[in-house]
Every structure is written in structure tokens, then in C-alpha cells.
Scaffold this motif. Structure first.
Motif, PDB file in Angstrom:
ATOM      1  N   LEU A  77       0.872  -1.166   0.000  1.00  0.00           N
ATOM      2  CA  LEU A  77       0.000   0.000   0.000  1.00  0.00           C
ATOM      3  C   LEU A  77       0.910   1.217   0.000  1.00  0.00           C
ATOM      4  N   ALA A  78       0.489   2.296  -0.613  1.00  0.00           N
ATOM      5  CA  ALA A  78       1.341   3.485  -0.629  1.00  0.00           C
ATOM      6  C   ALA A  78       0.501   4.741  -0.465  1.00  0.00           C
ATOM      7  N   ASP A  79       1.069   5.685   0.280  1.00  0.00           N
ATOM      8  CA  ASP A  79       0.426   6.980   0.474  1.00  0.00           C
ATOM      9  C   ASP A  79       1.472   8.061   0.304  1.00  0.00           C
ATOM     10  N   SER A  80       1.109   9.101  -0.436  1.00  0.00           N
ATOM     11  CA  SER A  80       1.990  10.272  -0.530  1.00  0.00           C
ATOM     12  C   SER A  80       1.249  11.489  -0.003  1.00  0.00           C
ATOM     13  N   TRP A  81       1.922  12.208   0.870  1.00  0.00           N
ATOM     14  CA  TRP A  81       1.330  13.400   1.490  1.00  0.00           C
ATOM     15  C   TRP A  81       2.244  14.603   1.297  1.00  0.00           C
ATOM     16  N   ARG A  82       1.626  15.766   1.220  1.00  0.00           N
ATOM     17  CA  ARG A  82       2.372  17.026   1.213  1.00  0.00           C
ATOM     18  C   ARG A  82       2.082  17.745   2.530  1.00  0.00           C
ATOM     19  N   VAL A  83       3.136  18.208   3.191  1.00  0.00           N
ATOM     20  CA  VAL A  83       2.978  18.921   4.469  1.00  0.00           C
ATOM     21  C   VAL A  83       3.444  20.353   4.263  1.00  0.00           C
ATOM     22  N   THR A  84       2.572  21.289   4.533  1.00  0.00           N
ATOM     23  CA  THR A  84       2.936  22.709   4.430  1.00  0.00           C
ATOM     24  C   THR A  84       2.965  23.306   5.837  1.00  0.00           C
ATOM     25  N   VAL A  85       4.167  23.742   6.220  1.00  0.00           N
ATOM     26  CA  VAL A  85       4.385  24.286   7.564  1.00  0.00           C
ATOM     27  C   VAL A  85       4.409  25.808   7.455  1.00  0.00           C
ATOM     28  N   ARG A  86       3.511  26.451   8.192  1.00  0.00           N
ATOM     29  CA  ARG A  86       3.407  27.910   8.119  1.00  0.00           C
ATOM     30  C   ARG A  86       3.920  28.548   9.400  1.00  0.00           C
ATOM     31  N   GLY A  87       4.915  29.452   9.265  1.00  0.00           N
ATOM     32  CA  GLY A  87       5.423  30.171  10.434  1.00  0.00           C
ATOM     33  C   GLY A  87       5.187  31.649  10.271  1.00  0.00           C
ATOM     34  N   ARG A  88       6.180  32.446  10.675  1.00  0.00           N
ATOM     35  CA  ARG A  88       6.078  33.899  10.484  1.00  0.00           C
ATOM     36  C   ARG A  88       7.390  34.386   9.895  1.00  0.00           C
ATOM     37  N   GLN A  89       7.273  35.130   8.790  1.00  0.00           N
ATOM     38  CA  GLN A  89       8.477  35.577   8.088  1.00  0.00           C
ATOM     39  C   GLN A  89       9.157  36.717   8.835  1.00  0.00           C
ATOM     40  N   SER A 146       7.309  16.629   1.226  1.00  0.00           N
ATOM     41  CA  SER A 146       6.377  15.559   0.853  1.00  0.00           C
ATOM     42  C   SER A 146       6.918  14.232   1.366  1.00  0.00           C
ATOM     43  N   ILE A 147       5.979  13.373   1.710  1.00  0.00           N
ATOM     44  CA  ILE A 147       6.302  12.095   2.354  1.00  0.00           C
ATOM     45  C   ILE A 147       5.723  10.967   1.524  1.00  0.00           C
ATOM     46  N   ASN A 148       6.500   9.922   1.344  1.00  0.00           N
ATOM     47  CA  ASN A 148       6.009   8.712   0.679  1.00  0.00           C
ATOM     48  C   ASN A 148       6.040   7.574   1.693  1.00  0.00           C
ATOM     49  N   VAL A 149       4.906   6.918   1.846  1.00  0.00           N
ATOM     50  CA  VAL A 149       4.750   5.872   2.864  1.00  0.00           C
ATOM     51  C   VAL A 149       4.396   4.547   2.190  1.00  0.00           C
ATOM     52  N   ARG A 150       5.060   3.488   2.573  1.00  0.00           N
ATOM     53  CA  ARG A 150       4.750   2.140   2.059  1.00  0.00           C
ATOM     54  C   ARG A 150       4.457   1.235   3.247  1.00  0.00           C
ATOM     55  N   THR A 151       3.353   0.533   3.170  1.00  0.00           N
ATOM     56  CA  THR A 151       2.963  -0.352   4.273  1.00  0.00           C
ATOM     57  C   THR A 151       2.355  -1.629   3.694  1.00  0.00           C
ATOM     58  N   PRO A 152       2.347  -2.720   4.490  1.00  0.00           N
ATOM     59  CA  PRO A 152       1.896  -3.999   3.953  1.00  0.00           C
ATOM     60  C   PRO A 152       0.393  -4.247   4.054  1.00  0.00           C
ATOM     61  N   ASP A 153      -0.302  -3.553   4.947  1.00  0.00           N
ATOM     62  CA  ASP A 153      -1.739  -3.803   5.086  1.00  0.00           C
ATOM     63  C   ASP A 153      -2.418  -2.575   5.705  1.00  0.00           C
ATOM     64  N   GLU A 154      -3.754  -2.651   5.790  1.00  0.00           N
ATOM     65  CA  GLU A 154      -4.524  -1.480   6.240  1.00  0.00           C
ATOM     66  C   GLU A 154      -4.217  -1.110   7.698  1.00  0.00           C
ATOM     67  N   ASP A 155      -3.954  -2.108   8.542  1.00  0.00           N
ATOM     68  CA  ASP A 155      -3.674  -1.798   9.949  1.00  0.00           C
ATOM     69  C   ASP A 155      -2.382  -1.005  10.098  1.00  0.00           C
TER      70      ASP A 155
END
Ligand code: ZN
Ligand code: ZN
Length: 414
Positions: free
Chosen positions: A199-211, A271-280
Motif C-alpha cells: 500500500l502506498a500513500d503520498s502526502w504534502r505537508v505545508t508548515v506555516r510560520g512567520r516571516q 512531501s512524504i512517501n509511505v509504504r505499508t503492507p496492510d490497512e492496519d
């Protein structure tokens, strides 16, 4: 008088040499026109034209997906899937039929395109098998649902076809069959019961601070430091939270922030790529990512980052009984040593959803398409997604078609 030489696709399926030559030429045509995921317009039109010429009813599903309904009286209904998309890769095979095509990526940029995963071999094998079945109607009965699926590389295609009402328009099959070319010897297959991919999931994480000015960190909420802490802490999910014998991958593949060394930027994005063997395990790892990202944001005094999904690959799980049945058929067609017990990798595939979505079992196998010489002196051919990936055209057509027909006739053969 003309004489035709017969070519053995398997131990018991023979076709005229012209049949192979014609489909090798067709393969080279598709190879020259790779299109990116979910915009395979010319590819879909070429498939439709071919199916129509063969007298096979067809319809669109999921945008650039094409479904062919090949019927031959009463009998089993079997689905066979071929994915159709190319990749944004500049082909470097040096072949005389190498791609010089380009395509437009989702962000609007133009990129060279290549059938770098060999989906062109899948298209042509399915079309050749369909042609064989239309001209050998005495040898089978039933219905073959041909699924030319777009967008495999982005995991959108199978879902798009299902969401577009695929199984309301096509008859429910007994099993969904699918195959993939791999950098192995021709005549060899990889097939096992259970997981064939992760199974694979790709996520994008946007971190917002203060410039703020680089000289005034006290005026900033630094998103780079916060995101860097997140990336490091994410490494502990696999090492500290997932059981040691459970395969899992958490890869941060991109990290972008800032324009200039003396400006603390407002945002950092990775961005993160995740690989796992099952739903749990999937649920466990994804929950851990969310927890760590939010907790590190809190530790830095910034708001919860935005997490968005890039793609999500379902499981690819081979039903044990059907996998055994197809294995036996392949061994009869290609020899007792033809099915290799390869270990499961962490690649991903969305073909499984075509069956899982309606509770129908799936059998997926990979086939080799290289001559023995490609392995001489310990050499190994370039793998899928490499710019040098180059299955042998004739071996790919012969073995892909032979495997497709072997598995199909196992179910619909008279
Ligand atoms: Zn691929
Ligand atoms: Zn592929």
C-alpha cells in the motif's frame, strides 16, 4: 502459394509470424507516443480504433479509460486489465523507436515522456490477445472484459474507472487479471498468493510560520527549523513504532523552503512517501505522521501544518486459489520452472482496486521480456522507470500476449 511460419506464444498457442510482426510494429507505435497519467487521449483513441476494427464493443470509463466487451456466447466473465500511461522521463535507450514525445505535467510544465514502466507492452499484449480470441472463437466461450486503465502511475486510474460506473456498465467478472512487464528473462514470471505490492500513500505537508529578517529570529516563527524537526522525528516511526518484522517505509522525498539566506521564510513544504503492507499498519503509520507533525508544530509554537494527500495506492492482493490456478496454467504454457518465487517488494499498483471495489478476486503477475544475453556475466537490464528501460520488443509482445491468453483461456477456454 504463400507459407506462413508459426511462432509459439506458449507450448500450445501458435500464431503466424505475421501476427507477431504486426503487433511488434503496433508496440513501437505506442512506444513512440507515451502520454502522462490521466491525459492518455491519443492512446485511448488508438485503442478504441483497434477494438472497433476487431468488432469489439467498447466504451469510455474514467476519462481516458477504455473498456472492451468481447463476448462469445454463454460462459464465464473474466476481466483483464492493461494500464496505459507513460512517465515524465527523457528516454535514453538509443532505440530507433525511442520516444521524442513531450507532455504537460499537472503543474503546467512540459516534460519529455517515455513508456518507462512498459505499459505499452501491456496495451499491445491485451490487444493481441483480444485479436487472437476474436479469430479463435471455437477455442473459448464467455465474456472477456478488457480494461485499458489510465493513470496507474498516480493511482487515480482504477479508482476513476470504478467511480465512473465501470461495474454498472460492464458485467461483474469472476476474477480480475492483470500483468506487468519486469526486467527478467523472457518466459519467466513472478506470481504469488497474497501481497504483490505494498500500500502506498503520498502526502504534502505545508508548515506555516512567520516571516522575518534573518538577523531577527526573535520576530519569526521559523518554519524551516520546525519542518526539519518533523522530518527527523518521522524517522522514528519505522525504527521505534512499527514492529521489527513488519515492512514499512517513510521517505521524505522533497523539502522546499526559502529564497534567500537572510530571510526566514513564511513557509516550508515537504512531501512524504509511505509504504505499508496492510490497512492496519497503514493506519498506524499515517496516524503517527499526523501526531508527530502536529506535536512538532506545537513545540515550535506554530499552527498545525496543512497535510494534503498527493496519492493513495490501494493494496494489490492475489487471491490464493486463483493465483494457484493461474500459476498452474503458466507452468503448463511456459515450463515447470517458469514461475519464480520472488520476494514481495515495496512497489505499488492500483490494479487491485478494480476487483476489491466490488469484492471480486484479483490475480496480478509480472512477466520477463529480455533475452538471456541481457544477463550475461552478471549483467542486469535497466529497471522500470529508468531512462534506459528497454524490454525486447518481440519478446515483450510474445510473452505478454502468451501470458494473457494462457490466463484468460484457463477460465474461458472451451
Ligand atoms: Zn511504474
Ligand atoms: Zn507500471
Amino acid at each position: 502459394m504463400t507459407s506462413t511460419t508459426a511462432v509459439a506464444l506458449t507450448a500450445n498457442i501458435y500464431v503466424p509470424a505475421e501476427f507477431v510482426a504486426e503487433h511488434v510494429a503496433l508496440y513501437k507505435e505506442f512506444h513512440r507516443m507515451p502520454e502522462l497519467s490521466s491525459i492518455e487521449h491519443r492512446t485511448a483513441e488508438a485503442i478504441e480504433a483497434r477494438l472497433t476494427a476487431l468488432g469489439i464493443d467498447n466504451f469510455r470509463s474514467g476519462g481516458t479509460g477504455v473498456v472492451g466487451l468481447l463476448t462469445n456466447g454463454e460462459g464465464p466473465v473474466i476481466a483483464f486489465r492493461a494500464d496505459t500511461d507513460g512517465l515524465p522521463i527523457a528516454e535514453a535507450t538509443g532505440l530507433d523507436y525511442a520516444s521524442e514525445a513531450t507532455g504537460v505535467l499537472p503543474d503546467g510544465t512540459e516534460a519529455p515522456t517515455m513508456h518507462g514502466c512498459g505499459h505499452d507492452t501491456h496495451i499491445v499484449s491485451a490487444l493481441a490477445a483480444a485479436e487472437y480470441l476474436t479469430t479463435h472463437r471455437d477455442s473459448w466461450r464467455g465474456t472477456v472484459v478488457l480494461l485499458f486503465q489510465p493513470g496507474e502511475e498516480t493511482a487515480y486510474g482504477a479508482k476513476a474507472m470504478v467511480d465512473d460506473g465501470l461495474w454498472e456498465r460492464a458485467p461483474r467478472p469472476e476474477v480480475v487479471l492483470a500483468q506487468h512487464v519486469m526486467p527478467e528473462r523472457a518466459g519467466k514470471f513472478w506470481l504469488r498468493a497474497g501481497n504483490m505490492a505494498s500500500l502506498a500513500d503520498s502526502w504534502r505537508v505545508t508548515v506555516r510560520g512567520r516571516q522575518a529578517h534573518g538577523s531577527q529570529p526573535e520576530a519569526s516563527l521559523d518554519p524551516i527549523v520546525a519542518a526539519a524537526a518533523m522530518v527527523l522525528r518521522l524517522q522514528t516511526i519505522v525504527s521505534r513504532e512499527v514492529a521489527p518484522m513488519t515492512p514499512a517505509v517513510v521517505t521524505v522525498g522533497t523539502f522546499h523552503a526559502g529564497k534567500k539566506e537572510n530571510i526566514i521564510p513564511e513557509t516550508a513544504e515537504f512531501s512524504i512517501n509511505v509504504r505499508t503492507p496492510d490497512e492496519d499498519v497503514r493506519a498506524q503509520v499515517l496516524a503517527a505522521i499526523r501526531r508527530i507533525v502536529n506535536a512538532e508544530a506545537a513545540a515550535s509554537g506554530i499552527d498545525e501544518p496543512t497535510i494534503s494527500e498527493i496519492n493513495r495506492f490501494p493494496r494489490l492482493f492475489n487471491d490464493a486459489d486463483h493465483a494457484a490456478r493461474v500459476t498452474t496454467a503458466l507452468e503448463a504454457g511456459f515450463g515447470p520452472e517458469s514461475v519464480l518465487p520472488l520476494p514481495v517488494g515495496m512497489g505499488s499498483e492500483d490494479a487491485g482496486w478494480l476487483g476489491d471495489a466490488i469484492g471480486v478476486p484479483v490475480v496480478f503477475w509480472a512477466f520477463g521480456a529480455y533475452p538471456d544475453e541481457a544477463f550475461a556475466d552478471g549483467a542486469s537490464p535497466a529497471k522500470n522507470h529508468s531512462p534506459q528501460f528497454a524490454p525486447d520488443a518481440e519478446l515483450a509482445v510474445v510473452n505478454g500476449t502468451g501470458a494473457a491468453l494462457t490466463a484468460l483461456l484457463e477460465y474461458v477456454g472451451a
